[in-house]
Design an enzyme around this catalytic site. Structure first.
Site, PDB file in Angstrom:
ATOM      1  N   LYS A   1       0.827  -1.214   0.000  1.00 23.25           N
ATOM      2  CA  LYS A   1       0.000   0.000   0.000  1.00 23.25           C
ATOM      3  C   LYS A   1       0.862   1.266   0.000  1.00 23.25           C
ATOM      4  O   LYS A   1       2.052   1.221   0.379  1.00 23.25           O
ATOM      5  CB  LYS A   1      -0.936  -0.033   1.207  1.00 23.25           C
ATOM      6  CG  LYS A   1      -1.997  -1.144   1.118  1.00 23.25           C
ATOM      7  CD  LYS A   1      -2.999  -1.025   2.255  1.00 23.25           C
ATOM      8  CE  LYS A   1      -4.115  -2.052   2.101  1.00 23.25           C
ATOM      9  NZ  LYS A   1      -5.180  -1.873   3.124  1.00 23.25           N
TER      10      LYS A   1
ATOM     11  N   TYR B   1     -12.630  -2.477  -3.958  1.00 20.47           N
ATOM     12  CA  TYR B   1     -13.234  -2.442  -2.616  1.00 20.47           C
ATOM     13  C   TYR B   1     -14.753  -2.289  -2.706  1.00 20.47           C
ATOM     14  O   TYR B   1     -15.355  -1.605  -1.861  1.00 20.47           O
ATOM     15  CB  TYR B   1     -12.614  -1.308  -1.793  1.00 20.47           C
ATOM     16  CG  TYR B   1     -11.209  -1.605  -1.290  1.00 20.47           C
ATOM     17  CD1 TYR B   1     -10.889  -2.826  -0.698  1.00 20.47           C
ATOM     18  CD2 TYR B   1     -10.201  -0.635  -1.361  1.00 20.47           C
ATOM     19  CE1 TYR B   1      -9.605  -3.090  -0.221  1.00 20.47           C
ATOM     20  CE2 TYR B   1      -8.915  -0.890  -0.875  1.00 20.47           C
ATOM     21  CZ  TYR B   1      -8.629  -2.121  -0.298  1.00 20.47           C
ATOM     22  OH  TYR B   1      -7.363  -2.378   0.193  1.00 20.47           O
TER      23      TYR B   1
ATOM     24  N   PHE C   1     -15.929   4.514   6.475  1.00 24.01           N
ATOM     25  CA  PHE C   1     -14.480   4.759   6.339  1.00 24.01           C
ATOM     26  C   PHE C   1     -14.018   4.732   4.881  1.00 24.01           C
ATOM     27  O   PHE C   1     -12.837   4.945   4.603  1.00 24.01           O
ATOM     28  CB  PHE C   1     -13.676   3.749   7.168  1.00 24.01           C
ATOM     29  CG  PHE C   1     -13.911   2.303   6.805  1.00 24.01           C
ATOM     30  CD1 PHE C   1     -13.255   1.716   5.734  1.00 24.01           C
ATOM     31  CD2 PHE C   1     -14.800   1.525   7.539  1.00 24.01           C
ATOM     32  CE1 PHE C   1     -13.468   0.387   5.389  1.00 24.01           C
ATOM     33  CE2 PHE C   1     -15.020   0.197   7.208  1.00 24.01           C
ATOM     34  CZ  PHE C   1     -14.353  -0.376   6.123  1.00 24.01           C
TER      35      PHE C   1
ATOM     36  N   THR D   1      -6.603  -7.699   9.767  1.00 22.49           N
ATOM     37  CA  THR D   1      -6.818  -6.395   9.124  1.00 22.49           C
ATOM     38  C   THR D   1      -6.470  -5.251  10.078  1.00 22.49           C
ATOM     39  O   THR D   1      -5.816  -4.282   9.672  1.00 22.49           O
ATOM     40  CB  THR D   1      -8.299  -6.271   8.696  1.00 22.49           C
ATOM     41  OG1 THR D   1      -8.642  -7.398   7.894  1.00 22.49           O
ATOM     42  CG2 THR D   1      -8.535  -4.994   7.909  1.00 22.49           C
TER      43      THR D   1
ATOM     44  N   ARG E   1       1.567  -7.249   9.099  1.00 15.83           N
ATOM     45  CA  ARG E   1       0.877  -6.169   9.819  1.00 15.83           C
ATOM     46  C   ARG E   1       1.281  -6.144  11.289  1.00 15.83           C
ATOM     47  O   ARG E   1       1.425  -5.071  11.883  1.00 15.83           O
ATOM     48  CB  ARG E   1      -0.632  -6.337   9.656  1.00 15.83           C
ATOM     49  CG  ARG E   1      -1.109  -5.987   8.238  1.00 15.83           C
ATOM     50  CD  ARG E   1      -2.492  -6.508   7.964  1.00 15.83           C
ATOM     51  NE  ARG E   1      -3.054  -6.006   6.714  1.00 15.83           N
ATOM     52  CZ  ARG E   1      -4.155  -6.492   6.160  1.00 15.83           C
ATOM     53  NH1 ARG E   1      -4.814  -7.487   6.735  1.00 15.83           N
ATOM     54  NH2 ARG E   1      -4.613  -5.992   5.024  1.00 15.83           N
TER      55      ARG E   1
ATOM     56  N   ASN F   1      -2.498  -0.338   6.952  1.00 18.56           N
ATOM     57  CA  ASN F   1      -2.079  -1.691   7.360  1.00 18.56           C
ATOM     58  C   ASN F   1      -1.179  -2.374   6.321  1.00 18.56           C
ATOM     59  O   ASN F   1      -1.176  -3.584   6.179  1.00 18.56           O
ATOM     60  CB  ASN F   1      -3.297  -2.533   7.736  1.00 18.56           C
ATOM     61  CG  ASN F   1      -4.283  -2.675   6.599  1.00 18.56           C
ATOM     62  OD1 ASN F   1      -4.027  -2.205   5.496  1.00 18.56           O
ATOM     63  ND2 ASN F   1      -5.393  -3.331   6.840  1.00 18.56           N
TER      64      ASN F   1
ATOM     65  N   HIS G   1      -2.371  -5.312   1.005  1.00 16.80           N
ATOM     66  CA  HIS G   1      -3.622  -5.994   0.664  1.00 16.80           C
ATOM     67  C   HIS G   1      -3.244  -7.387   0.174  1.00 16.80           C
ATOM     68  O   HIS G   1      -2.277  -7.539  -0.572  1.00 16.80           O
ATOM     69  CB  HIS G   1      -4.366  -5.265  -0.451  1.00 16.80           C
ATOM     70  CG  HIS G   1      -5.432  -6.133  -1.071  1.00 16.80           C
ATOM     71  ND1 HIS G   1      -6.682  -6.265  -0.506  1.00 16.80           N
ATOM     72  CD2 HIS G   1      -5.410  -6.961  -2.141  1.00 16.80           C
ATOM     73  CE1 HIS G   1      -7.383  -7.131  -1.229  1.00 16.80           C
ATOM     74  NE2 HIS G   1      -6.635  -7.569  -2.225  1.00 16.80           N
TER      75      HIS G   1
ATOM     76  N   GLU H   1      -8.714 -10.622  -8.850  1.00 20.34           N
ATOM     77  CA  GLU H   1      -7.862  -9.471  -8.540  1.00 20.34           C
ATOM     78  C   GLU H   1      -6.612  -9.433  -9.430  1.00 20.34           C
ATOM     79  O   GLU H   1      -6.188  -8.353  -9.857  1.00 20.34           O
ATOM     80  CB  GLU H   1      -7.468  -9.509  -7.063  1.00 20.34           C
ATOM     81  CG  GLU H   1      -8.651  -9.233  -6.154  1.00 20.34           C
ATOM     82  CD  GLU H   1      -8.299  -9.179  -4.678  1.00 20.34           C
ATOM     83  OE1 GLU H   1      -9.131  -8.683  -3.910  1.00 20.34           O
ATOM     84  OE2 GLU H   1      -7.205  -9.648  -4.292  1.00 20.34           O
TER      85      GLU H   1
HETATM   86  P1  TYD Z   1     -11.067  -5.760   4.219  1.00 25.19           P
HETATM   87  O1  TYD Z   1     -11.237  -6.226   2.802  1.00 25.19           O
HETATM   88  O2  TYD Z   1     -12.191  -6.023   5.195  1.00 25.19           O
HETATM   89  O3  TYD Z   1      -9.745  -6.341   4.915  1.00 25.19           O
HETATM   90  P2  TYD Z   1      -8.362  -6.939   4.338  1.00 25.19           P
HETATM   91  O4  TYD Z   1      -7.545  -5.804   3.775  1.00 25.19           O
HETATM   92  O5  TYD Z   1      -7.703  -7.551   5.563  1.00 25.19           O
HETATM   93  O6  TYD Z   1      -8.724  -7.967   3.303  1.00 25.19           O
HETATM   94  O7  TYD Z   1     -10.846  -4.181   4.219  1.00 25.19           O
HETATM   95  C1  TYD Z   1     -10.088  -3.568   3.215  1.00 25.19           C
HETATM   96  C2  TYD Z   1      -9.341  -2.415   3.823  1.00 25.19           C
HETATM   97  O8  TYD Z   1     -10.246  -1.459   4.328  1.00 25.19           O
HETATM   98  C3  TYD Z   1      -8.477  -2.807   5.015  1.00 25.19           C
HETATM   99  O9  TYD Z   1      -7.235  -3.332   4.638  1.00 25.19           O
HETATM  100  C4  TYD Z   1      -8.374  -1.508   5.744  1.00 25.19           C
HETATM  101  C5  TYD Z   1      -9.707  -0.827   5.473  1.00 25.19           C
HETATM  102  N1  TYD Z   1     -10.649  -0.959   6.603  1.00 25.19           N
HETATM  103  C6  TYD Z   1     -10.768   0.086   7.493  1.00 25.19           C
HETATM  104  O10 TYD Z   1     -10.095   1.125   7.355  1.00 25.19           O
HETATM  105  N2  TYD Z   1     -11.642  -0.023   8.548  1.00 25.19           N
HETATM  106  C7  TYD Z   1     -12.391  -1.136   8.731  1.00 25.19           C
HETATM  107  O11 TYD Z   1     -13.194  -1.184   9.719  1.00 25.19           O
HETATM  108  C8  TYD Z   1     -12.263  -2.228   7.807  1.00 25.19           C
HETATM  109  C9  TYD Z   1     -13.080  -3.476   7.973  1.00 25.19           C
HETATM  110  C10 TYD Z   1     -11.374  -2.089   6.750  1.00 25.19           C
END
Ligand code: TYD
Length: 153
Positions: free
Chosen positions: A9, A49, A57, A91, A102, A112, A115, A126
């Site tokens: 990221k 997304y 958010f 996450t 992470r 974080n 992805h 993807e």
């Molecule tokens: P998600 O696809 O749920 O998680 P991951 O990246 O672990 O597959 O969410 C995508 C991104 O959205 C996540 O990396 C960070 C952001 N995010 C937030 O900022 N707040 C949140 O509550 C969630 C669920 C995700």
């Protein structure tokens, strides 16, 4: 062999973590089969997304993912999708287990660092979203039989 997507990221690019993240996956025995730097835009992020577009958010997530270029990487290995997903960790970075990317490199739910695809089906979609077929390299792995037993291949 599975293939999966890992995006480094913008925050991790800015923080100079590209090399350390790639090294972790190389050390694990995963094979890098495609890589490029790209500036993501609103259109591709709305697709990527799509499950989060309505979340409160989303605007900050979108801004964060466009704040600098990303590094798009594709990795190949036996069960690569779940292995890379587990290497990423939870996450919410503050809850991610130490030893995960992470858990070692971030303190945030949104910032974080990576992805990763969450299933084989998602990985296929993807990878096709971010790479063209000609972006992938199918080169031999001389170490394959030291990385896996023959019955795992
Ligand atoms: P998600 O696809 O749920 O998680 P991951 O990246 O672990 O597959 O969410 C995508 C991104 O959205 C996540 O990396 C960070 C952001 N995010 C937030 O900022 N707040 C949140 O509550 C969630 C669920 C995700």
């Amino acid at each position: 062999m599975e293939r999966t997507l890992l995006i480094i990221k913008p925050g991790a690019v800015q923080r100079g973590l590209i090399g350390q993240i790639i090294t972790r996956l190389e050390n694990r025995g995963l094979k890098l089969v495609a890589m490029k730097m790209a500036q993501l835009d609103k259109d591709i992020l709305k697709v990527h997304y799509a499950h989060l577009v309505e979340k409160p958010f989303y605007p900050t997530l979108e801004a964060s993912m466009m704040a600098a270029p990303v590094i798009l990487t594709a990795w190949e290995g036996v069960q690569a999708v779940s292995v890379v997903r587990e290497m990423a960790g939870a996450t919410e970075g503050k809850k991610a287990v130490p030893g995960t990317l992470r858990g070692d490199f971030c303190m945030s739910h949104q910032e974080n660092v990576v992805h990763t695809s969450d299933s084989l089906e998602t990985a296929e979609k993807e990878l096709a979203r971010f790479f063209k077929p000609e972006d992938f390299f199918d080169y031999p792995s001389p170490l394959l039989y030291y990385l896996y037993s023959t019955d795992e291949l």
